[in-house]
Design a protein around this motif. Sequence first.
Motif: not given
Lengths: 306, 287
Positions: B76, B81, B230, B232, B235, B239-240, B242-243, B247
């Motif tokens: 990841t 992040y 926005q 990636d 981030k 915020q990261g 949430t991505t 996933e």
Amino acid sequence: MPHLRMTGRGLWITALIVPPLAFVAVFIVYPILSAFAYAFFDWQGLRRGEFVGFDNFFTVLFVEPYRSWTINAFSHNIMVFFALMVLQNGLGFILAYALWRELPGARFHRVAVFLPVVLSTIIVAYLFKLFLHPLFGVVNVSLKGIGLGWLAQPWLGQSDTALWSLIAAQSWHMVGFPTLVFLAGMQRIPGEILDAVRMETQSEWVKISRIVWPLVAPSATIVFTLLFVGAFNWFELPYIMAGLDGSPFGSTDVLGLYFYRTAFGNVSSGQQDFGLGSALAVLIFVFIALIAGIITVRLRAREIQL
Amino acid sequence: MSAAGTIDYDRRGLLGTLGRDGLLQIILIANTILMLAPIVIMVFSAFKTTPQIFQSPFGIPDFGQVANFAKIWTQTNFLRYLLNSFFVTGASMVLILTLGTMAAYAIGRYQFSGASFILMFFLAGLTLPLKLAIIPLFMLMRDLSILNNQLSLIFVYTAMGLPTTVFIMTGFIRTLPSELEDAARMDGASEARIMWSIMLPLVRPAMVIAGIQNVVPIWNDFFFPLVFIQNDDLKTLPQGLTTFMGEYTTDWGVLFSGLTLSAAPIVVLYIVLSRQFIAGMTSGAVK
């Protein structure tokens, strides 16, 4: 010479004060003033159209479907505020009172109660989302484990429990804050007053209601005001736990989500409207400022100067 | 008669105290368990496989089993992040403390016309909920061409942090004695030199309080990156997250270890510096 030195000093002060002032002016004051101006215009995407007076305000307050959305979200914020008043501030006062006694382990308890406060709301929200999972979450698994399986339910998936689940998660996250603010207030009560009270009465209730509570009034003013502002700005926790639409069926929709959705659009409808969004922002802003002002003034009057 | 009465009274008082303290102690212990249990379950689950979490959510895991963490590390963007969060928070803190000290020093140490007005201007920023100005802020960042750029975050955080910092630091700087300053001025030291070598070393305690009060909300912020960022790779951690959570929705072991890793830096710091954290984070509410 003295004149020159004054100018040098004036320059020095100017050099110190202008950069920080510029930051606050550009990134706080200017945007807030602009928000008021934006609300009076029609917007096409990012382009400002013509001046429309109070049309945007009228739309969000009186035109369907906005009217129902506004009322729905607003009523949830009111509910959240009163629920948190009891769960967060009320419990915080009791915990502060218990910590104030300096019983064995008080230091440890104090560190523990404040620990969730330092966590990001995002972490707390995901953690509770996993805990409240209908099949595998620890809440339902525990209920089944102790023979209360009939209480297990899809907490976040049904309208009558979803908002309460968010309120519970929020209380867990933030109860430490009012606790320690109240505790600091109690610790400032002079020992002589407490000794005098001990001579007069043995009743714990009299001591709390007549002495401790009035004397921590300044802490209460601040904690109540901050909770009010926080409750009407609530966004992150419902955003993660319930989604931008306040699911299920808008039962967790609050002004923060509604404002964001109106301004920036959401996944299901890409429509965004800066005019209506700004009108909502201004209404929320004025409401918060007005009520927070009244709360502060009314509660200040109650405070006793020692 | 009266002696017996006193003894009886004392005993009742003692029993009452014991009963009350017992009740308060029970409340505290129950609350502490409630506060710590979610965090303990989170950390335990981080070392379990998903089936293990479902079968025994409360069981003590094998702490040698770090497959979840390895997955996060290798598959990841988590490290990215984390570094972004360090950079954005660090840069904002440097700006906040530098600019905040400058303003507070000018207001607190010199008498000039407009000083109290300027202080009021900063204090007004204390109470305004900036979230509601997000639309104009979005447009402003677009006009400055720093949307999708971490500068937008750093600037907003700096502006948001300044009011509290100026408030805390001005109060502190005003209490410093002026003898040292006057002596240095007699010796012909410049104002800048007086500030840098004589006064600044004295304001460190206030800087720590102001720093902690700002570092926690900035590190934890999610709202401004949500609107401004926005890409990636830019981030920040919340915020990261949430991505990342989106996933791996079904891999609960990885989800819990992601949450644990995100919580770790600030929790460790808090445990080490709990006294300063509590003082710093409540300093706006406690005079």
